[in-house]
Design a protein around this motif. Structure first.
Motif, short mmCIF file in Angstrom:
data_model
loop_
_atom_site.label_atom_id
_atom_site.label_comp_id
_atom_site.label_asym_id
_atom_site.label_seq_id
_atom_site.Cartn_x
_atom_site.Cartn_y
_atom_site.Cartn_z
N GLY A 179 0.82 -1.21 0.00
CA GLY A 179 0.00 0.00 0.00
C GLY A 179 0.85 1.26 0.00
N THR A 180 1.94 1.23 0.80
CA THR A 180 2.81 2.41 0.85
C THR A 180 3.50 2.65 -0.49
N LEU A 181 3.96 1.57 -1.15
CA LEU A 181 4.57 1.72 -2.48
C LEU A 181 3.58 2.31 -3.49
N THR A 182 2.31 1.87 -3.38
CA THR A 182 1.29 2.42 -4.28
C THR A 182 1.07 3.90 -4.00
N LEU A 183 1.07 4.26 -2.72
CA LEU A 183 0.95 5.68 -2.37
C LEU A 183 2.13 6.49 -2.92
N LEU A 184 3.34 5.93 -2.82
CA LEU A 184 4.52 6.61 -3.37
C LEU A 184 4.40 6.80 -4.88
N ALA A 185 3.91 5.77 -5.56
CA ALA A 185 3.73 5.88 -7.01
C ALA A 185 2.71 6.97 -7.34
N GLY A 186 1.63 7.04 -6.54
CA GLY A 186 0.64 8.09 -6.77
C GLY A 186 1.21 9.48 -6.52
N ALA A 187 2.08 9.60 -5.52
CA ALA A 187 2.68 10.90 -5.23
C ALA A 187 3.60 11.34 -6.36
N VAL A 188 4.39 10.41 -6.89
CA VAL A 188 5.29 10.75 -8.01
C VAL A 188 4.51 11.05 -9.27
N ALA A 189 3.33 10.42 -9.44
CA ALA A 189 2.53 10.61 -10.66
C ALA A 189 1.67 11.85 -10.63
N LEU A 190 1.63 12.57 -9.50
CA LEU A 190 0.80 13.78 -9.44
C LEU A 190 1.23 14.79 -10.50
N PRO A 191 0.26 15.49 -11.12
CA PRO A 191 0.63 16.55 -12.07
C PRO A 191 1.47 17.63 -11.38
N GLY A 192 2.60 17.94 -11.95
CA GLY A 192 3.49 18.93 -11.37
C GLY A 192 4.58 18.33 -10.52
N ALA A 193 4.44 17.03 -10.15
CA ALA A 193 5.49 16.42 -9.34
C ALA A 193 6.75 16.19 -10.16
N THR A 194 6.59 15.77 -11.42
CA THR A 194 7.72 15.57 -12.32
C THR A 194 7.35 16.11 -13.69
N ARG A 195 8.32 16.18 -14.58
CA ARG A 195 8.10 16.71 -15.93
C ARG A 195 7.99 15.60 -16.96
N GLY A 196 7.79 14.37 -16.54
CA GLY A 196 7.65 13.27 -17.47
C GLY A 196 8.25 12.01 -16.89
N PRO A 197 8.13 10.89 -17.62
CA PRO A 197 8.67 9.61 -17.12
C PRO A 197 10.16 9.66 -16.85
N ALA A 198 10.93 10.30 -17.73
CA ALA A 198 12.38 10.37 -17.52
C ALA A 198 12.70 11.13 -16.25
N ALA A 199 12.01 12.24 -16.02
CA ALA A 199 12.23 13.01 -14.80
C ALA A 199 11.79 12.22 -13.57
#
Length: 781
Positions: free
Chosen positions: A87-107
């Protein structure tokens, strides 16, 4: 089965408080689309998994009580740790996938690696503090509980990613960081719950429930706040490399302390060091790949911008820098042809810059079609072009004349034709760019629409042109300009009926400056409007004086195309006439045939405005090659002046009657226009013109331009024939006079408005309108 304690029941009740937060995350995911939808659903799924695992662990503990053995406790703690870890890993993935968290998959991959670098340092420092001999937790150290390893790793990873997102997420980054902090709190709760189950400590379990609920609520509130509209912006530059240096320093310091106090390395320490090393190596590899890619992009952009710096954006030809680069790389037999469009500014003024850009684009296309391999065409700015070619001077002159013909063809723009000529200068030695420009200026000074090859004397001409421009600015104020008047006579009586005002300039040091030398300077420098206004004022003042003395004459005045383009020129003419009480019919304004080469629609509108003031319009230099029959039928003119080349044609070619003069006179009369032959210099030419039926003449045979008092003396010597009636104004004709316009049938379906002829009863043969100064006649006298 034992009765649950109050602390256990409080823990179960606390977990139920996390359910609304999970439900809100799920609802938010369904409401959004794209990246936000995926991120919110991942957060909802992670929250649901952690809550379910925690609930299952607490429920099992309540049901089993303290009757289960250590093996069962370890198994239950491991299962809870795995469930909450997923569950925590899924939450981490959701946090990284938030709009504005990164500029794309490479980032995102780079953020994960950066997080691993920080996480490994946190793990290693934590291991040093917890392990022997530091043992900061003392007896509370859960050394015998292996189930907490996975939650502990996730705590370190969550904290590392939170730090990275705090540094690199898009601004405003507070909501992204709140989500990451909430996930970190959930990971701590997972570690505490696994530890509590493993040690059978209700205090740890209750603390974990409270942290889990608080973490999920924090995530839900941050997601809710992120739904509000904000202006997202990214860092122009990435933050510094402190997030790499600080973890390494921390690990080195912790390792030094551990070894100093007699500690030894075990599997947990090696695990932290290995993860740190692998993450740094992977991050360095990606950084080197970024450098290579950015270097390639930088080179491509540099080449692109270098090409743009040498290319004209409108036409795609080389610009001045590109031409200079080609000149530096050219061979010994290089020849440069400078090109300038004649009257192009008129196109921009009358039709707008969009049409002008279309014409320039077509010019570039014509140049490309006439280039040979190795030739370079360039646009130097405005309507100025150049062609760099290889060959000798004779070949360059042939190419220049070919380009002159090509560029002189009509330009079809927006359903209409635009007629332009070009002036070309050729240079084959010396400083090609400078010499071609000098030759080009000389070509324009000599009448335009021609090719000139550079000669050494052009330098002196250029210096003189600069001197003329400076002195001409003060010519009016210093009383150096004057008007002379060339007679216009009625044929065959040769009685003066009008005069053409010709401008003269006498400088105290330069002497008499020819009009064909200073008029182009005035036009190019913008002085022509002021000089034209002065000429109009002086000519009307002189005309008013002659009329007051009883002389029955009219005066014609030059009209520069630049003056014609002034929106208030018609009002200016009307004001001058009214100020000096001169009947408008006594003034003739003449437009040269070159003005027809631009925009017919706008030209007709401007001339119509002038005719509404009552003045008459003459078309000069007819037959020079621009006007067509259709244009002649459209133009609101009253007088047609036959170009001197047509008048001289019979002597130069056939020696008999002038067929073209006869045609033009008949055509003009058929269209209801009066015809005036200019440039009559011999008796034979006068006879030819009279035979063709032309009733007005002008030229050296009847006199050059003379001062006003000399022309007036000639008028006083005339035998009085009685005052001729003044032509009625177009707007208010007398009731007993014949209409001043008639509809003439030219053929089936063709009609033309006919201007009043001198042969009509309301207008005597000797009284009509006449010519205005032309480029050739300006130089007479």
């Amino acid at each position: 089965m034992h009765s649950p304690s109050g602390m256990e029941l409080a823990g179960l009740a606390g977990l139920l408080a996390a359910v609304p937060a999970v439900a809100y995350l799920r609802q938010s995911g369904r409401r959004h689309t794209g990246a936000a939808r995926r991120a919110h659903l991942l957060l909802a799924a992670g929250g649901a998994l952690t809550t379910a695992a925690a609930l299952a662990g607490l429920a099992s503990t309540v049901l089993m009580g303290h009757q289960h053995d250590s093996a069962h406790t370890q198994t239950l703690a491991t299962m809870v740790a795995i469930g909450m870890g997923i569950g925590t890993l899924t939450l981490l993935a959701g946090a990284v996938a938030l709009p504005g968290a990164t500029r794309g998959p490479a980032a995102a991959l780079r953020h994960v690696l950066d997080g691993l670098v920080i996480s490994a340092a946190i793990w290693f420092v934590g291991w040093v503090l917890v392990a022997e001999p530091t043992r900061i937790l003392g007896d509370a150290t859960p050394a015998e509980c292996a189930a907490i390893l996975l939650p502990a790793v996730l705590v370190a990873l969550s904290l590392g990613l939170t730090a990275v997102l705090a540094l690199h997420a898009h601004r405003p980054r507070r909501n992204t960081v709140r989500v990451a902090i909430g996930v970190s709190v959930v990971s701590v709760a997972a570690a505490l719950l696994s530890t509590g189950i493993c040690r059978q400590d209700n205090g740890f379990a209750l603390s974990s429930v409270l942290l889990l609920t608080a973490g999920l609520i924090m995530v839900a509130l941050a997601v809710r706040a992120a739904d509000r509209p904000v202006e997202v912006s990214g860092d122009v530059l990435e933050r510094g490399g402190g997030y790499v240096v600080v973890p390494m320093v921390a690990m080195i310091g912790a390792l030094g302390h551990h070894l100093a106090v007699g500690g030894v390395m075990d599997a947990y320490g090696y695990f932290g060091i290995s993860i740190e090393g692998l993450a740094l190596v992977a991050r360095q590899y990606l950084a080197l790949d970024d450098v290579r890619r950015y270097t390639t992009q930088l080179r491509q952009r540099e080449a692109h911008f270098r090409e743009l710096a040498h290319t004209d954006p409108l036409t795609g030809l080389a610009n001045r820098r590109g031409l200079q680069r080609a000149l530096r790389a050219s061979a010994e037999n290089a020849v440069l042809i400078g090109i300038d469009l004649d009257g192009f500014k008129t196109v921009n003024d009358m039709r707008g810059h969009d049409v002008g850009d279309s014409v320039l684009t077509e010019v570039a296309a014509r140049l490309r079609r006439n280039l040979l391999d190795g030739d370079v065409a360039a646009r130097l700015g405005g309507d100025e072009f150049a062609v760099l070619m290889h060959g000798d001077a004779d070949e360059a002159m042939l190419a220049a004349h070919r380009l002159l013909a090509v560029l002189g063809e009509p330009y079809e723009v927006d359903g209409g034709s635009i007629f332009l000529s070009a002036s070309l200068g050729v240079a084959d030695t010396g400083e090609l760019l400078r010499d071609a420009d000098l030759a080009l200026r000389y070509a324009k000074q000599r009448g335009k629409n021609r090719v000139e090859r550079y000669q050494a004397g052009y330098d002196e001409l250029l210096r003189r042109r600069g001197t003329l421009q400076g002195e001409l600015r003060h010519a009016i104020d210093r009383d150096q300009l004057r008007l002379v008047f060339q007679p216009v006579v009625a044929l065959p009586s040769m009685r003066p009926v009008g005069a053409e005002a010709l401008l003269r300039w006498t400088h105290p040091e330069l002497g008499a400056v020819r009009p064909d030398e200073f008029i182009p300077v005035a036009e190019e420098s913008g002085l022509i409007n002021r000089i034209g206004a002065w000429v109009l004022e002086q000519a009307v003042v002189q005309l008013a004086e002659w009329l007051a003395k009883g002389h029955d004459v009219w005066v014609s005045v030059n009209l520069s195309p630049k003056e014609l383009h002034n929106a208030d020129y018609a009002a200016q003419v009307a004001d001058v006439l009214a100020e000096h009480s001169v009947p408008p019919q006594r003034l003739v304004l003449e437009v040269t045939e070159h003005a027809v080469a631009t925009d017919m629609e706008e030209l007709v509108r401007r001339l119509a405005e002038l005719r509404e003031t009552g003045v008459r319009i003459a078309l000069d230099d007819f037959g020079a090659g621009y006007s067509s029959l259709t244009q002649l039928r459209t133009l609101p003119v009253d007088i047609l002046k036959i170009d001197h080349a047509l008048v001289a044609e019979p002597e130069s070619r056939t020696g008999t009657a002038a067929p073209l003069v006869d045609v033009v006179v008949r055509l003009g009369h058929r269209l209801g226009l009066e015809v005036l032959a200019e440039g009559i210099g011999t008796t034979a030419q006068r006879e030819v013109v009279e035979e063709a039926g032309c009733r007005l003449g002008q030229g050296s045979l009847f006199g050059w331009g003379v001062p006003a008092e000399h022309f007036e003396s000639r008028l006083r010597t005339l035998v009085p024939v009685g005052r001729r009636p003044l032509p009625a104004p177009r707007s208010t004709p007398p009731s007993d006079a014949q209409a001043r316009s008639q509809v003439v049938r030219l053929g089936p379906g063709m009609r033309q408005v006919r201007a009043l002829l001198p042969s009509d009863p309301a207008f005597r043969t000797d009284q009509n309108v006449g010519s205005v100064d032309s480029g050739r006649e300006i130089g007479q006298g």
